[in-house]
Design a protein around this motif. Structure first.
Motif, mmCIF file in Angstrom:
data_model
loop_
_atom_site.group_PDB
_atom_site.id
_atom_site.type_symbol
_atom_site.label_atom_id
_atom_site.label_comp_id
_atom_site.label_asym_id
_atom_site.label_seq_id
_atom_site.Cartn_x
_atom_site.Cartn_y
_atom_site.Cartn_z
ATOM 1 N N VAL A 7 0.931 -1.283 0.015
ATOM 2 C CA VAL A 7 0.012 -0.007 -0.101
ATOM 3 C C VAL A 7 0.915 1.584 -0.090
ATOM 4 C CG1 VAL A 7 -2.007 1.258 1.061
ATOM 5 C CG2 VAL A 7 -1.601 -1.155 1.403
ATOM 6 N N ASP A 9 1.317 5.017 -2.477
ATOM 7 C CA ASP A 9 0.816 5.934 -3.319
ATOM 8 C C ASP A 9 1.797 6.315 -4.411
ATOM 9 O OD1 ASP A 9 2.233 7.625 -1.649
ATOM 10 O OD2 ASP A 9 1.194 9.577 -2.236
ATOM 11 N N THR A 30 -0.825 -4.684 -5.261
ATOM 12 C CA THR A 30 -0.663 -3.123 -4.803
ATOM 13 C C THR A 30 -1.760 -2.347 -4.723
ATOM 14 O OG1 THR A 30 -0.278 -2.619 -7.363
ATOM 15 C CG2 THR A 30 1.664 -3.193 -5.858
ATOM 16 N N CYS A 31 -1.761 -1.413 -3.834
ATOM 17 C CA CYS A 31 -2.906 -0.231 -3.732
ATOM 18 C C CYS A 31 -2.281 1.041 -3.652
ATOM 19 C CB CYS A 31 -3.925 -0.913 -2.527
ATOM 20 S SG CYS A 31 -5.170 0.375 -2.364
ATOM 21 N N ASP A 33 -3.888 3.870 -2.286
ATOM 22 C CA ASP A 33 -4.857 4.722 -1.658
ATOM 23 C C ASP A 33 -5.407 3.987 -0.405
ATOM 24 O OD1 ASP A 33 -8.291 5.357 -0.875
ATOM 25 O OD2 ASP A 33 -7.127 7.100 -1.985
ATOM 26 N N ARG A 36 -9.067 2.752 -0.048
ATOM 27 C CA ARG A 36 -9.413 1.494 -0.999
ATOM 28 C C ARG A 36 -8.572 0.284 -0.508
ATOM 29 N NH1 ARG A 36 -11.774 -1.550 -4.110
ATOM 30 N NH2 ARG A 36 -10.721 -2.576 -6.200
ATOM 31 N N ALA A 37 -7.367 0.418 0.311
ATOM 32 C CA ALA A 37 -6.834 -0.730 0.731
ATOM 33 C C ALA A 37 -7.586 -1.252 1.730
ATOM 34 C CB ALA A 37 -5.618 -0.050 1.722
ATOM 35 N N MET A 40 -10.140 -3.494 -0.219
ATOM 36 C CA MET A 40 -9.345 -4.499 -0.685
ATOM 37 C C MET A 40 -8.804 -5.447 0.267
ATOM 38 S SD MET A 40 -7.058 -2.664 -3.684
ATOM 39 C CE MET A 40 -6.414 -4.187 -4.146
#
Length: 128
Positions: A7, A9, A30-31, A33, A36-37, A40
């Motif tokens: 995680v 940005d 991968t993430c 934000d 959003r994590a 997810m």
């Protein structure tokens, strides 16, 4: 194969970490934000989280705290961040991080910390 949830940005860092970790036999997701994590996380079901502090949506400290306190998540978290003061490190560790590594970091050191975290987790699981 262990899954690592990255995680961060910074897309370039996420991609570099994915390449390195996949070459070491890990699966990565991968993430970019923090909010959003949170969404997810239950889908990804990671074995470890690499977490930046400065994220859009929800910062890494708040994300780590939310995962630990609100969701009861016990997955190891390693903070990867440019925030490098003692106060920053204490804040991250007190929020629930298991380790804290500042950017720029050595890939070799990150891999060593991942191995240590995996050994700790295996020892804990063997004892239960």
């Amino acid at each position: 194969m262990a899954t690592i949830f990255i995680v961060d940005d910074d897309q370039a860092i996420g991609e570099m970490l994915s390449l390195v970790l996949e070459n070491e036999g890990f699966q990565t997701v991968t993430c970019l934000d923090g909010l959003r994590a949170v969404e997810m996380f239950p889908i990804v079901k990671p074995d470890l989280i690499l977490l930046d502090v400065m994220l859009p949506g929800l910062d890494g400290i708040s994300l780590c705290r939310a995962l630990r306190e609100e969701h009861g998540v016990q997955v190891p978290v390693i903070m990867l961040t440019a925030r490098d003061t003692v106060a920053d490190r204490v804040l991250g560790l007190d929020a629930g991080a298991d380790d804290y590594l500042t950017k720029p970091f050595s890939v070799e050191e990150l891999l060593a910390r991942l191995r240590v975290t995996q050994r700790r987790l295996a020892t804990l699981q063997a004892g239960t």
